[in-house]
Design a protein around this motif. Structure first.
Motif, PDB file in Angstrom:
ATOM      1  N   HIS A  34      46.962  39.741  46.983  1.00  0.00           N
ATOM      2  CA  HIS A  34      47.834  40.946  46.679  1.00  0.00           C
ATOM      3  C   HIS A  34      49.063  40.697  45.651  1.00  0.00           C
ATOM      4  N   TYR A  36      48.345  38.434  42.954  1.00  0.00           N
ATOM      5  CA  TYR A  36      47.995  37.938  41.444  1.00  0.00           C
ATOM      6  C   TYR A  36      46.762  39.012  41.287  1.00  0.00           C
ATOM      7  N   LYS A  37      46.322  40.051  42.226  1.00  0.00           N
ATOM      8  CA  LYS A  37      45.135  40.886  41.750  1.00  0.00           C
ATOM      9  C   LYS A  37      45.352  41.484  40.545  1.00  0.00           C
ATOM     10  N   ASP A  38      46.719  42.116  40.609  1.00  0.00           N
ATOM     11  CA  ASP A  38      46.726  42.917  39.187  1.00  0.00           C
ATOM     12  C   ASP A  38      46.500  42.186  37.944  1.00  0.00           C
ATOM     13  N   SER A  39      47.501  41.198  37.934  1.00  0.00           N
ATOM     14  CA  SER A  39      47.649  40.365  36.823  1.00  0.00           C
ATOM     15  C   SER A  39      46.351  39.657  36.219  1.00  0.00           C
ATOM     16  N   TYR A  41      43.373  40.926  37.131  1.00  0.00           N
ATOM     17  CA  TYR A  41      42.623  42.120  36.673  1.00  0.00           C
ATOM     18  C   TYR A  41      42.789  42.232  35.056  1.00  0.00           C
ATOM     19  N   PHE A  42      43.967  42.390  34.920  1.00  0.00           N
ATOM     20  CA  PHE A  42      44.247  42.985  33.217  1.00  0.00           C
ATOM     21  C   PHE A  42      43.965  41.859  32.539  1.00  0.00           C
ATOM     22  N   LYS A  51      35.841  48.064  32.360  1.00  0.00           N
ATOM     23  CA  LYS A  51      36.652  47.910  33.731  1.00  0.00           C
ATOM     24  C   LYS A  51      35.868  47.473  34.811  1.00  0.00           C
ATOM     25  N   MET A  55      36.706  44.257  37.182  1.00  0.00           N
ATOM     26  CA  MET A  55      36.888  44.464  38.878  1.00  0.00           C
ATOM     27  C   MET A  55      35.931  43.467  39.684  1.00  0.00           C
ATOM     28  N   THR A  58      37.160  39.730  38.755  1.00  0.00           N
ATOM     29  CA  THR A  58      38.442  39.738  39.635  1.00  0.00           C
ATOM     30  C   THR A  58      38.219  39.308  40.999  1.00  0.00           C
TER      31      THR A  58
END
Length: 152
Positions: A34, A36-39, A41-42, A51, A55, A58
């Motif tokens: 939770h 680090y998933k966004d960091s 992903y980007f 995209k 995903m 990731t």
């Protein structure tokens, strides 16, 4: 396993979560993901520019990282290690996806002479088009000159 004295508070928290995750604590895995998933992903999205691939990569990054969590050494922050896993994963993906290419400069034959590049076109060249058109006209003329046959 000893914690690095230079770690920030976030890095120390990550370290404690890694220790718990190694002991089988599923919530620790979830917390790390939770966090680090966004960091991740980007960062991956910038590398692959797609995209859906980002995903997938990731998810794959976390799977690889958690599978090899025993190899993590706390000399560096967990985030540094995780981003290295993600980067290597992307590099592998890009290498696999790359098409086989050939340079058109400096192509040589077996004797060392420059070899012209010959690429077969899907369409006819102008000369072939003209010949085909002539053949079609001649065939029509020939068919029209045939005597008519009536079937009785």
């Amino acid at each position: 396993m000893e914690i690095n004295a230079n770690f920030t508070e976030n890095a120390k928290n990550d370290f404690h979560l890694v220790v718990k995750a190694r002991q089988g604590d599923q919530k620790a895995y979830a917390d790390l993901m939770h966090r680090y998933k966004d960091s991740i992903y980007f960062m991956v999205l910038k590398m692959v520019n797609n995209k859906e691939d980002a995903m997938d990569l990731t998810v794959e990054t976390f799977a690889k990282a958690f599978e090899k969590l025993e190899k993590y050494q706390p000399d560096f922050a967990f985030s540094t290690w995780l981003f290295r896993v993600a980067t290597n994963n992307c590099i592998d993906f890009i290498r696999k996806k790359k098409l086989s290419t050939m340079s058109i400069h400096g192509m040589m034959d077996d004797e060392g002479d420059e070899k012209p590049l010959q690429i077969k076109a899907d369409s006819l060249n102008p000369e072939e088009t003209s010949i085909k058109k002539q053949q079609t006209q001649e065939l029509r003329s020939l068919i029209e000159s045939l005597p008519r046959v009536t079937v009785t």
